[in-house]
Each structure stands twice: as C-alpha cells, then as structure tokens.
Design an enzyme around this catalytic site. Structure first.
Site, PDB file in Angstrom:
ATOM      1  N   CYS A 158       0.813  -1.223   0.000  1.00  0.00           N
ATOM      2  CA  CYS A 158       0.000   0.000   0.000  1.00  0.00           C
ATOM      3  C   CYS A 158       0.847   1.274   0.000  1.00  0.00           C
ATOM      4  O   CYS A 158       0.340   2.342  -0.350  1.00  0.00           O
ATOM      5  CB  CYS A 158      -0.894   0.069   1.236  1.00  0.00           C
ATOM      6  SG  CYS A 158      -1.877  -1.388   1.563  1.00  0.00           S
TER       7      CYS A 158
HETATM    8  O1  KQY Z   1      -4.676  -1.235   0.960  1.00  0.00           O
HETATM    9  C1  KQY Z   1      -4.113  -0.218   0.608  1.00  0.00           C
HETATM   10  N1  KQY Z   1      -3.658  -0.150  -0.616  1.00  0.00           N
HETATM   11  C2  KQY Z   1      -4.072   1.058   1.379  1.00  0.00           C
HETATM   12  C3  KQY Z   1      -4.635   1.113   2.706  1.00  0.00           C
HETATM   13  C4  KQY Z   1      -5.018   2.521   3.025  1.00  0.00           C
HETATM   14  C5  KQY Z   1      -5.382   2.729   4.422  1.00  0.00           C
HETATM   15  C6  KQY Z   1      -5.729   4.140   4.746  1.00  0.00           C
HETATM   16  N2  KQY Z   1      -5.661   4.418   6.121  1.00  0.00           N
END
Ligand code: KQY
Length: 371
Positions: free
Chosen positions: A355
């Site tokens: 992420c």
């Molecule tokens: O799963 C993702 N690509 C990102 C998670 C984002 C979390 C925001 N607090």
C-alpha cells in the site's frame, strides 16, 4: 506533461504485471498525527526501513511535505531521492498513478479519481484534495503523459497479471460511496479500456478489519501469470476463513484471459492482530478522521508485499507464521530475495508494504510530447 484524450487500450497501452522490471519505486512520507501514533515517528522509522530495503534493488523516490523535508532527509538513506510533494497521507499505491506501457518502451500514467476510500459518507478522512493531486504530480516529475479516468479507484483495489487478467473485490469498486450508479459491467468497461485487460475476476469480499472496504492487495496477488498467492487461515472460527475460502473457490472455478485455470497457493495469515490500548492512546483524535480504537482488528497479511527488481519486500509481524510465509514466498518467487521488514507500525495506519509503494516501469522512449 500532456493530459491525453482517448484511452490507453485504444492507444496500444496496457498495465504490466508488478513482477515485470521496474525503473523505480515511489513512496510518500507519513506525518499526520491523527492516523499515525506518536506524531508518526514509529511509522517514519518503518517507512524508512522499507525505503532502504527497496533502494537496495531499485531507485526510490519519496514525496514529503515541506514540514518534514529535513527530518525525512535525516532518516532516509542518501540514495533515496526526496522531493517535496503535498499529500494528505502516505498511501501512494492508492493515490499515485497506475503506469501503462505499450511494449515498445512507451510509458504513460493513469490518474484515477480518489475520494479517501469512500468520500464524506464512507471515507477515512476529509479533506483529501492533496491526495487527489498526487498522481498528476508524480507523472509530472516522471515526465510521463497522463490519462484522466472518470472512476474512483485505488491501486490497492486491483492487481493485473500483465497478460489480460485483473483481480479485484466487489465492495471496493462497486461501493456506492465511490462509484454511485455504476454497475459491474460499466466498471469493467473502464478497467478494460484503461488497463488493457480482458478478464476481470470479482472476489466477493476483502479481509476483516480492512478499512478500505476490502482491497484485493491484502487478499490475493499474482506471483506470475496463471498463478496467485491467496491469504489463508485454517482457523474456521476466524471470519477471514470464509472470505479466503470463497475467494479460493471463485478463482479455482475461473479461467484467465488466456484461457488458463489459475493455480492458487495458500499463504497463512498471521494470527488476528488488534490495536492495543497503548497504540490507540498514541493517536490524536481529529474530527473527520476515522478513529483508531483499542481492540479494532487490523488487516495483517503477507500478501501485501512489494515485488521489486530481484526481491520482494515482505511484511513481518513477529508472528509464528512469519518464517513459513517467507519460505513460501521464496518458493513462489524464484530469483527474488525475500526481504522481511517489520510492518506493525504500517499496519496501525491501515495498510501494508504494498500500500505504501508504487512501481514505475522502465521507459525506452520519451512519451512526454504526445499531445
Ligand atoms: O490497501 C491499501 N492499498 C491502502 C490502505 C489505506 C489505508 C488508509 N488508512
């Protein structure tokens, strides 16, 4: 850089697999104290460790606010390029562009709409105006022309195999707080046109505790075309069990864009992880930002790794499942070093190593004058 009309597919572009070679990796620097405990200092150490790990294998650029420039510079290795770039938080997988290629050295970028994972009604914070400009700014710095897609979509909400198949989850892409009024066929049409895919595999749900609504990047990813690694648990009492089993059934029953049956490799989750009292107390409260309360489940998963050139940077949770997960990934990703990095502090902010990273494919031709 130019904003292009038309679609990548019509122009001969498609999104390559993440496992294809990279020119580099983008990250953003965490700082908001209403998401990251203790004014983000522990998260900054974790992000710096990820940046240092990736930088052993490919160039890394980190976007940082003017406030944090000197601190980030001091915490990051000199090899990491640091650029001033405003953002509301540090999830470049979701706020950055998706890069597409034409197979002849041309690279362009897609700028999706972003609304903080569900806007005012379902999202995680307000405002998100800086985040909404991250993709455009990254493309400007990379010197890459941009497509603007009229779809709310985060990079963590889909995976492609680079050979025409895409994996995603229904609750994110069909979320009425993201794309109201669009049905499955309409969303698929955008994915086909922008990512150059022909087969879309819709998984019914994401992992419990995933505050994005269930991003696929916590649940399942391609290790190569025709084969996925899927988060798994043997614990029938864990709500994740049904999620993983349903996903496995759906993938095993499907064929990909090349007509292949897809191999599924299970990767056991760490034990369920929850926010501790001490961790929750370290997070500032702010109106408009989702709360971090003690006891909340976190969506910890080894599937949320970043494959870079010659390696995979894999989250470590201090779990008894860590070592078996690293061994399993080593077998599934031959030719790559498996580099574990402690990821608890990233998890506390709501995501994983995948992420917070975004790959850039190599360009052999300057696409910057296509207007
Ligand atoms: O799963 C993702 N690509 C990102 C998670 C984002 C979390 C925001 N607090």
């Amino acid at each position: 850089m130019a904003t292009l009309h038309g679609t990548p597919r019509d122009d001969g572009f498609f999104m390559p697999a993440e496992t294809a070679p990279h020119a580099g990796c983008w990250m953003l620097w965490p700082e908001r104290p209403d998401n990251w405990r203790l004014s983000a200092r522990p998260a900054q150490r974790a992000f710096a460790a990820v940046a240092a790990a990736v930088a052993r294998f490919e160039p890394v650029t980190v976007g940082v606010s003017h406030r944090q420039y000197l601190n980030a510079r001091a915490m990051l290795p000199p090899a990491v390029r640091l650029v001033e770039l405003s953002s509301d938080d540090a999830w470049v997988r979701d706020t950055g562009p998706a890069f597409v290629v034409d197979g002849a050295g041309g690279v362009r970028g897609i700028d999706w709409r972003f609304n903080a994972w569900g806007g005012l009604a379902g999202g995680l914070y307000f405002p998100w105006d800086h985040d909404a400009l991250v993709a455009q700014k990254v493309l400007e710095i990379e010197g890459v022309d941009r497509y603007q897609a009229d779809l709310v979509l985060e990079g963590g909400a889909f995976h492609v195999d680079g050979e025409g198949t895409l994996l995603t989850t229904r609750p994110c892409l069909l979320d009425p707080n993201r794309n109201p009024g669009l049905d499955e066929a309409e969303v698929e049409a955008v994915l086909r046109a922008y990512l150059g895919v022909d087969a879309v595999l819709w998984l019914p749900r994401g992992l419990p505790g995933d505050e994005t609504g269930g991003h696929v990047d916590n649940l399942c990813c391609f290790v190569r075309p025709g084969a996925v690694v899927l988060a798994w648990t043997d614990d029938h009492a864990d709500p994740a069990y049904d999620v993983c089993r349903e996903a496995e059934e759906l993938i095993r029953a499907a064929t990909d864009a090349r007509g292949r049956q897809i191999e599924v490799h299970r990767l056991h989750l760490p034990e369920p992880q929850h926010i501790t009292v001490e961790e929750a107390e370290g997070v500032d409260r702010a109106p408009g930002t989702a709360r971090r309360d003690a006891g909340q489940r976190l969506a910890a998963s080894y599937v949320n790794y970043y494959p870079c050139n010659g390696a995979a940077i894999v989250p470590a949770f201090g779990s008894r499942h860590d070592a078996p997960a690293f061994a399993a990934l080593a077998a599934l990703l031959p030719g790559r070093d498996i580099v574990p990095v402690p990821a608890r502090e990233i998890l506390l902010g709501g995501g994983g190593i995948h992420c917070i990273t975004q790959q850039v494919p190599p360009a052999l031709r300057c696409e910057g004058s296509a207007s």
